[in-house]
Scaffold this motif. Structure first.
Motif, PDB file in Angstrom:
ATOM      1  N   PHE A  72       0.854  -1.185   0.000  1.00 15.34           N
ATOM      2  CA  PHE A  72       0.000   0.000   0.000  1.00 15.34           C
ATOM      3  C   PHE A  72       0.889   1.234   0.000  1.00 15.34           C
ATOM      4  N   LEU A  73       0.724   2.081  -1.006  1.00 15.11           N
ATOM      5  CA  LEU A  73       1.523   3.302  -1.138  1.00 15.11           C
ATOM      6  C   LEU A  73       0.634   4.525  -1.018  1.00 15.11           C
ATOM      7  N   ASP A  74       0.952   5.416  -0.099  1.00 12.47           N
ATOM      8  CA  ASP A  74       0.306   6.719  -0.029  1.00 12.47           C
ATOM      9  C   ASP A  74       1.177   7.720  -0.765  1.00 12.47           C
ATOM     10  N   CYS A  75       0.602   8.415  -1.727  1.00  9.55           N
ATOM     11  CA  CYS A  75       1.324   9.422  -2.503  1.00  9.55           C
ATOM     12  C   CYS A  75       1.039  10.813  -1.942  1.00  9.55           C
ATOM     13  N   ASP A  76       1.955  11.749  -2.208  1.00  9.99           N
ATOM     14  CA  ASP A  76       1.817  13.111  -1.709  1.00  9.99           C
ATOM     15  C   ASP A  76       1.099  14.037  -2.679  1.00  9.99           C
ATOM     16  N   THR A  77       1.208  13.781  -3.978  1.00  3.77           N
ATOM     17  CA  THR A  77       0.621  14.664  -4.989  1.00  3.77           C
ATOM     18  C   THR A  77      -0.041  13.843  -6.082  1.00  3.77           C
ATOM     19  N   ARG A  78      -0.876  14.494  -6.852  1.00  4.08           N
ATOM     20  CA  ARG A  78      -1.517  13.836  -8.005  1.00  4.08           C
ATOM     21  C   ARG A  78      -0.466  13.424  -9.037  1.00  4.08           C
ATOM     22  N   ALA A  98      -7.632   3.710 -11.558  1.00  4.45           N
ATOM     23  CA  ALA A  98      -7.495   4.969 -10.831  1.00  4.45           C
ATOM     24  C   ALA A  98      -8.794   5.761 -10.903  1.00  4.45           C
ATOM     25  N   ASP A  99      -9.316   6.118  -9.714  1.00  8.70           N
ATOM     26  CA  ASP A  99     -10.579   6.843  -9.643  1.00  8.70           C
ATOM     27  C   ASP A  99     -10.779   7.363  -8.221  1.00  8.70           C
ATOM     28  N   ASP A 100     -11.827   8.128  -8.039  1.00  4.83           N
ATOM     29  CA  ASP A 100     -12.262   8.578  -6.724  1.00  4.83           C
ATOM     30  C   ASP A 100     -13.350   7.611  -6.273  1.00  4.83           C
ATOM     31  N   TYR A 101     -13.023   6.760  -5.311  1.00  2.00           N
ATOM     32  CA  TYR A 101     -13.971   5.772  -4.811  1.00  2.00           C
ATOM     33  C   TYR A 101     -14.671   6.233  -3.534  1.00  2.00           C
ATOM     34  N   ARG A 106      -7.932   9.895  -4.740  1.00  2.00           N
ATOM     35  CA  ARG A 106      -7.680   9.028  -5.887  1.00  2.00           C
ATOM     36  C   ARG A 106      -7.091   7.719  -5.367  1.00  2.00           C
ATOM     37  N   PHE A 107      -7.496   6.613  -5.985  1.00  2.00           N
ATOM     38  CA  PHE A 107      -7.049   5.296  -5.548  1.00  2.00           C
ATOM     39  C   PHE A 107      -6.989   4.372  -6.753  1.00  2.00           C
ATOM     40  N   ALA A 108      -5.998   3.485  -6.756  1.00  3.48           N
ATOM     41  CA  ALA A 108      -5.907   2.430  -7.774  1.00  3.48           C
ATOM     42  C   ALA A 108      -5.341   1.181  -7.116  1.00  3.48           C
ATOM     43  N   TRP A 109      -5.814   0.036  -7.563  1.00  5.34           N
ATOM     44  CA  TRP A 109      -5.283  -1.249  -7.107  1.00  5.34           C
ATOM     45  C   TRP A 109      -4.877  -1.996  -8.363  1.00  5.34           C
ATOM     46  N   LEU A 110      -3.629  -2.447  -8.394  1.00 12.11           N
ATOM     47  CA  LEU A 110      -3.133  -3.084  -9.614  1.00 12.11           C
ATOM     48  C   LEU A 110      -2.113  -4.156  -9.305  1.00 12.11           C
ATOM     49  N   GLY A 115       3.442  -9.490 -11.218  1.00 10.97           N
ATOM     50  CA  GLY A 115       2.440 -10.156 -10.403  1.00 10.97           C
ATOM     51  C   GLY A 115       2.283  -9.634  -8.993  1.00 10.97           C
ATOM     52  N   VAL A 116       3.101  -8.641  -8.592  1.00  8.65           N
ATOM     53  CA  VAL A 116       2.982  -8.086  -7.241  1.00  8.65           C
ATOM     54  C   VAL A 116       1.816  -7.102  -7.220  1.00  8.65           C
ATOM     55  N   SER A 117       0.990  -7.190  -6.191  1.00  7.61           N
ATOM     56  CA  SER A 117      -0.200  -6.356  -6.070  1.00  7.61           C
ATOM     57  C   SER A 117       0.121  -5.091  -5.271  1.00  7.61           C
ATOM     58  N   TRP A 118      -0.340  -3.952  -5.791  1.00  3.87           N
ATOM     59  CA  TRP A 118      -0.097  -2.636  -5.182  1.00  3.87           C
ATOM     60  C   TRP A 118      -1.416  -1.883  -5.048  1.00  3.87           C
ATOM     61  N   GLN A 119      -1.611  -1.244  -3.907  1.00  2.00           N
ATOM     62  CA  GLN A 119      -2.698  -0.295  -3.727  1.00  2.00           C
ATOM     63  C   GLN A 119      -2.041   1.074  -3.661  1.00  2.00           C
ATOM     64  N   VAL A 120      -2.418   1.942  -4.589  1.00  2.00           N
ATOM     65  CA  VAL A 120      -1.819   3.276  -4.678  1.00  2.00           C
ATOM     66  C   VAL A 120      -2.903   4.282  -4.299  1.00  2.00           C
ATOM     67  N   ASN A 121      -2.585   5.136  -3.336  1.00  2.00           N
ATOM     68  CA  ASN A 121      -3.578   6.002  -2.736  1.00  2.00           C
ATOM     69  C   ASN A 121      -3.094   7.445  -2.720  1.00  2.00           C
ATOM     70  N   LEU A 122      -4.019   8.363  -3.008  1.00  2.00           N
ATOM     71  CA  LEU A 122      -3.792   9.790  -2.807  1.00  2.00           C
ATOM     72  C   LEU A 122      -4.794  10.222  -1.758  1.00  2.00           C
ATOM     73  N   PRO A 123      -4.344  10.308  -0.478  1.00  2.84           N
ATOM     74  CA  PRO A 123      -5.290  10.637   0.596  1.00  2.84           C
ATOM     75  C   PRO A 123      -5.855  12.045   0.455  1.00  2.84           C
ATOM     76  N   ALA A 124      -6.963  12.264   1.132  1.00  6.78           N
ATOM     77  CA  ALA A 124      -7.611  13.583   1.111  1.00  6.78           C
ATOM     78  C   ALA A 124      -6.754  14.604   1.823  1.00  6.78           C
TER      79      ALA A 124
END
Length: 124
Positions: A72-78, A98-101, A106-110, A115-124
């Motif tokens: 799980f990765l939290d990003c700082d900017t768009r 990638a979308d606003d769920y 913004r969030f994406a799971w890929l 084959g490694v699974s990543w959740q990429v997040n742009l917190p509010a």
């Protein structure tokens, strides 16, 4: 106990996976030791302060990665979010594009191309 470190075991794809992960913001290689045959015996990288260990399994096995365990990765900017998703998603598979769920900006799971699974997040 010293630390809990995620350990990624590949079957011959550790070197290209490492090359991909080292393109991500905040990534750096701490150690790498290869076998005489050129496979990754053991490597350690740091990604935004989190250490990850990576190896090529010396023994063939019938299992691989599954999305039930992900990084799980939290990003700082768009811009950072887009860069990370672009790098990890190229040749991979999106489980949630990638979308606003509703739970973050913004969030994406890929699954990356290895084959490694990543959740990429742009917190509010």
């Amino acid at each position: 106990m010293r630390a809990v470190t995620p350990f990624l075991m590949f079957q011959g794809q550790a070197a290209p996976a490492l090359a991909l992960y080292l393109t991500l913001p905040g990534a750096r290689l701490l150690h790498r030791q290869d076998t005489p045959g050129g496979r990754v015996q053991m490597a350690e990288l740091e990604l935004s302060g989190q250490r990850l260990r990576v190896t090529d399994s010396p023994v063939p096995h019938a299992f691989t990665f599954t999305p039930s365990t992900s990084l799980f990765l939290d990003c700082d900017t768009r811009e950072e979010f887009d860069r990370v998703c672009g790098a990890l998603g190229a040749g991979g598979e999106y489980l949630m594009p990638a979308d606003d769920y509703g739970f973050s900006v913004r969030f994406a799971w890929l699954n990356d191309p290895h084959g490694v699974s990543w959740q990429v997040n742009l917190p509010a």
